[in-house]
Design a protein around this motif. Structure first.
Motif, PDB file in Angstrom:
ATOM      1  N   HIS A 265     -34.876   6.758  13.616  1.00  0.00           N
ATOM      2  CA  HIS A 265     -34.129   6.158  12.510  1.00  0.00           C
ATOM      3  C   HIS A 265     -33.091   5.150  12.986  1.00  0.00           C
ATOM      4  CE1 HIS A 265     -35.104  10.118  10.174  1.00  0.00           C
ATOM      5  NE2 HIS A 265     -36.145   9.321  10.287  1.00  0.00           N
ATOM      6  N   ASP A 266     -32.381   5.479  14.059  1.00  0.00           N
ATOM      7  CA  ASP A 266     -31.357   4.564  14.573  1.00  0.00           C
ATOM      8  C   ASP A 266     -31.977   3.270  15.084  1.00  0.00           C
ATOM      9  OD1 ASP A 266     -29.208   6.251  14.025  1.00  0.00           O
ATOM     10  OD2 ASP A 266     -29.264   7.200  16.004  1.00  0.00           O
ATOM     11  N   GLY A 267     -33.044   3.406  15.884  1.00  0.00           N
ATOM     12  CA  GLY A 267     -33.680   2.217  16.437  1.00  0.00           C
ATOM     13  C   GLY A 267     -34.279   1.337  15.352  1.00  0.00           C
ATOM     14  N   TYR A 268     -34.862   1.950  14.344  1.00  0.00           N
ATOM     15  CA  TYR A 268     -35.472   1.200  13.248  1.00  0.00           C
ATOM     16  C   TYR A 268     -34.402   0.451  12.455  1.00  0.00           C
ATOM     17  CZ  TYR A 268     -39.282   0.451   9.838  1.00  0.00           C
ATOM     18  OH  TYR A 268     -40.251  -0.082   9.035  1.00  0.00           O
ATOM     19  N   THR A 269     -33.311   1.125  12.179  1.00  0.00           N
ATOM     20  CA  THR A 269     -32.228   0.487  11.435  1.00  0.00           C
ATOM     21  C   THR A 269     -31.636  -0.682  12.212  1.00  0.00           C
ATOM     22  OG1 THR A 269     -31.719   2.588  10.330  1.00  0.00           O
ATOM     23  CG2 THR A 269     -30.006   0.898  10.299  1.00  0.00           C
ATOM     24  N   ALA A 270     -31.503  -0.517  13.526  1.00  0.00           N
ATOM     25  CA  ALA A 270     -30.975  -1.601  14.355  1.00  0.00           C
ATOM     26  C   ALA A 270     -31.896  -2.822  14.324  1.00  0.00           C
ATOM     27  CB  ALA A 270     -30.793  -1.110  15.792  1.00  0.00           C
ATOM     28  N   LYS A 271     -33.198  -2.584  14.283  1.00  0.00           N
ATOM     29  CA  LYS A 271     -34.160  -3.685  14.222  1.00  0.00           C
ATOM     30  C   LYS A 271     -34.014  -4.466  12.921  1.00  0.00           C
ATOM     31  CE  LYS A 271     -39.135  -4.473  14.882  1.00  0.00           C
ATOM     32  NZ  LYS A 271     -40.435  -3.792  15.149  1.00  0.00           N
ATOM     33  N   VAL A 272     -33.860  -3.751  11.819  1.00  0.00           N
ATOM     34  CA  VAL A 272     -33.662  -4.403  10.526  1.00  0.00           C
ATOM     35  C   VAL A 272     -32.331  -5.145  10.505  1.00  0.00           C
ATOM     36  CG1 VAL A 272     -33.354  -4.001   8.051  1.00  0.00           C
ATOM     37  CG2 VAL A 272     -35.123  -2.770   9.316  1.00  0.00           C
ATOM     38  N   ALA A 273     -31.302  -4.522  11.065  1.00  0.00           N
ATOM     39  CA  ALA A 273     -29.971  -5.142  11.085  1.00  0.00           C
ATOM     40  C   ALA A 273     -29.974  -6.449  11.856  1.00  0.00           C
ATOM     41  CB  ALA A 273     -28.953  -4.174  11.676  1.00  0.00           C
ATOM     42  N   ALA A 274     -30.745  -6.500  12.949  1.00  0.00           N
ATOM     43  CA  ALA A 274     -30.807  -7.723  13.750  1.00  0.00           C
ATOM     44  C   ALA A 274     -31.401  -8.871  12.931  1.00  0.00           C
ATOM     45  CB  ALA A 274     -31.630  -7.478  15.009  1.00  0.00           C
TER      46      ALA A 274
ATOM     47  N   GLU B  97     -24.383  -6.294   1.603  1.00  0.00           N
ATOM     48  CA  GLU B  97     -24.831  -5.150   2.401  1.00  0.00           C
ATOM     49  C   GLU B  97     -26.101  -4.555   1.818  1.00  0.00           C
ATOM     50  OE1 GLU B  97     -22.228  -1.994   4.488  1.00  0.00           O
ATOM     51  OE2 GLU B  97     -22.907  -0.984   2.653  1.00  0.00           O
ATOM     52  N   LEU B  98     -27.020  -4.215   2.698  1.00  0.00           N
ATOM     53  CA  LEU B  98     -28.315  -3.660   2.329  1.00  0.00           C
ATOM     54  C   LEU B  98     -28.395  -2.216   2.795  1.00  0.00           C
ATOM     55  CD1 LEU B  98     -31.380  -4.301   1.462  1.00  0.00           C
ATOM     56  CD2 LEU B  98     -31.741  -4.636   3.912  1.00  0.00           C
ATOM     57  N   LEU B  99     -28.917  -1.349   1.947  1.00  0.00           N
ATOM     58  CA  LEU B  99     -29.189   0.028   2.360  1.00  0.00           C
ATOM     59  C   LEU B  99     -30.629   0.101   2.839  1.00  0.00           C
ATOM     60  CD1 LEU B  99     -28.201   2.972   2.578  1.00  0.00           C
ATOM     61  CD2 LEU B  99     -29.194   3.344   0.297  1.00  0.00           C
ATOM     62  N   PHE B 100     -30.823   0.465   4.103  1.00  0.00           N
ATOM     63  CA  PHE B 100     -32.155   0.561   4.672  1.00  0.00           C
ATOM     64  C   PHE B 100     -32.574   2.022   4.768  1.00  0.00           C
ATOM     65  CE2 PHE B 100     -34.955   0.869   8.509  1.00  0.00           C
ATOM     66  CZ  PHE B 100     -36.072   0.301   7.905  1.00  0.00           C
ATOM     67  N   VAL B 101     -33.791   2.306   4.349  1.00  0.00           N
ATOM     68  CA  VAL B 101     -34.348   3.660   4.368  1.00  0.00           C
ATOM     69  C   VAL B 101     -35.389   3.731   5.477  1.00  0.00           C
ATOM     70  CG1 VAL B 101     -35.544   5.399   2.999  1.00  0.00           C
ATOM     71  CG2 VAL B 101     -33.952   3.816   1.875  1.00  0.00           C
ATOM     72  N   PRO B 102     -35.072   4.404   6.606  1.00  0.00           N
ATOM     73  CA  PRO B 102     -35.900   4.310   7.811  1.00  0.00           C
ATOM     74  C   PRO B 102     -36.869   5.463   8.029  1.00  0.00           C
ATOM     75  CG  PRO B 102     -33.808   5.301   8.391  1.00  0.00           C
ATOM     76  CD  PRO B 102     -33.801   5.095   6.884  1.00  0.00           C
ATOM     77  N   TYR B 103     -37.114   6.298   7.007  1.00  0.00           N
ATOM     78  CA  TYR B 103     -37.788   7.573   7.230  1.00  0.00           C
ATOM     79  C   TYR B 103     -39.276   7.471   7.551  1.00  0.00           C
ATOM     80  CZ  TYR B 103     -33.456   9.280   5.149  1.00  0.00           C
ATOM     81  OH  TYR B 103     -32.131   9.530   4.868  1.00  0.00           O
TER      82      TYR B 103
ATOM     83  N   ARG C 104     -25.181  -7.376   6.017  1.00  0.00           N
ATOM     84  CA  ARG C 104     -24.968  -6.160   6.791  1.00  0.00           C
ATOM     85  C   ARG C 104     -25.988  -5.104   6.375  1.00  0.00           C
ATOM     86  NH1 ARG C 104     -20.091  -7.215   4.571  1.00  0.00           N
ATOM     87  NH2 ARG C 104     -20.239  -5.324   3.283  1.00  0.00           N
ATOM     88  N   VAL C 105     -26.273  -4.166   7.291  1.00  0.00           N
ATOM     89  CA  VAL C 105     -27.252  -3.116   7.024  1.00  0.00           C
ATOM     90  C   VAL C 105     -26.639  -1.755   7.322  1.00  0.00           C
ATOM     91  CG1 VAL C 105     -29.454  -2.093   7.751  1.00  0.00           C
ATOM     92  CG2 VAL C 105     -29.257  -4.577   7.458  1.00  0.00           C
ATOM     93  N   ARG C 106     -26.879  -0.830   6.409  1.00  0.00           N
ATOM     94  CA  ARG C 106     -26.484   0.560   6.628  1.00  0.00           C
ATOM     95  C   ARG C 106     -27.709   1.433   6.474  1.00  0.00           C
ATOM     96  NH1 ARG C 106     -21.328   3.837   4.047  1.00  0.00           N
ATOM     97  NH2 ARG C 106     -21.559   5.711   5.360  1.00  0.00           N
ATOM     98  N   GLY C 107     -27.902   2.372   7.389  1.00  0.00           N
ATOM     99  CA  GLY C 107     -29.054   3.262   7.328  1.00  0.00           C
ATOM    100  C   GLY C 107     -28.803   4.438   6.403  1.00  0.00           C
ATOM    101  N   ALA C 108     -29.772   4.758   5.576  1.00  0.00           N
ATOM    102  CA  ALA C 108     -29.622   5.888   4.662  1.00  0.00           C
ATOM    103  C   ALA C 108     -29.436   7.204   5.421  1.00  0.00           C
ATOM    104  CB  ALA C 108     -30.842   5.980   3.750  1.00  0.00           C
TER     105      ALA C 108
END
Length: 243
Positions: free
Chosen positions: A44-53, A33-39, A61-65
């Motif tokens: 933030h939600d859309g950016y995290t979803a792009k990284v998760a894809a 699992e990766l922690l993604f920092v989308p700031y 797996r990706v979780r947004g900070a």
């Protein structure tokens, strides 16, 4: 420390991060699992979803900070941290306000892999002073994570003698930086990245490499595969009047 610092996250004709897929998979080997920092972006939600894809394709797996009331708790338990690109000023201000500058830097220094692209690569430097971005917000200072002792200029563009643009070239702006600060600046062209593993620093990529600017010499060219470990011994001196 284990760092992967990308100049860019998108390449012409390629999907998001796809140009660096092999390097990313190697850097994050063994991570679930990766922690993604989308700031750096507003969505933030859309950016995290792009990284998760993208990360789903390499089994991570990706979780947004931003999903935690106190993202420092997520940093404390993260297996790896990725800070994405966008506006560097907004990104650093957000990290400062959430107490994440010290939290992320401490976690990475303890051995957690760090990955940055564009603004996230700027964050690995001592300061954001060599970003290309517009200061759309004002951070408390320019001091960033300090995971490397030199500066990077992502998306570096070589001077174009045929251009009608009359403003400063990137080379001229970096030269101005060096007139005030005694610290090397590595201009990372599109498609290139740096990989740090402990005291080893290597230039990677699928493009034309990087250009190193110093105050006392002409710019030096480096091709992908170059050993840049000597830069880790940099002793930087910044103008203390600004951040």
């Amino acid at each position: 420390m284990k760092l992967l610092l990308l100049s860019n996250s998108a390449a012409p004709g390629r999907g998001y991060l796809d140009h660096a897929r092999e390097a990313i998979a190697g850097h994050l080997a063994g991570i679930d699992e990766l922690l993604f920092v989308p700031y750096a972006l507003a969505d933030h939600d859309g950016y995290t979803a792009k990284v998760a894809a993208f990360m789903e394709g390499i089994g991570i797996r990706v979780r947004g900070a931003h999903t935690a009331d106190d993202p420092r708790e997520l940093v404390a338990g993260a297996q790896a941290v990725f800070i994405g690109g966008g506006n560097s000023f907004r990104l650093l201000k957000s990290l400062q306000e959430r107490g994440l500058v010290e939290a992320i830097a401490g976690r990475v220094r303890s051995g957690v892999p760090y990955m940055g692209s564009s603004a996230g690569t700027n964050m690995a430097c001592p300061t954001l002073r060599t970003t290309n971005d517009m200061p759309i917000v004002e951070p408390a200072s320019f001091t960033s994570l300090g995971l490397i002792p030199f500066q990077i200029n992502p998306h570096y563009l070589d001077p174009d003698p045929g251009s009608a643009h009359m403003g400063e070239t990137r080379e001229e702006r970096l030269t101005q930086f060096l007139e005030e600060n005694a610290v090397p600046v590595l201009g990372l062209r599109e498609g290139t990245w740096l990989r740090r593993d402990g005291d080893s620093l290597e230039l990677g990529g699928v493009a034309t490499g990087a250009r190193l600017f110093t105050a006392d010499a002409a710019p030096a060219e480096y091709a992908p595969g170059a050993d840049l470990s000597a830069l880790l011994a940099t002793r930087a001196r910044f103008d203390s009047r600004a951040g």
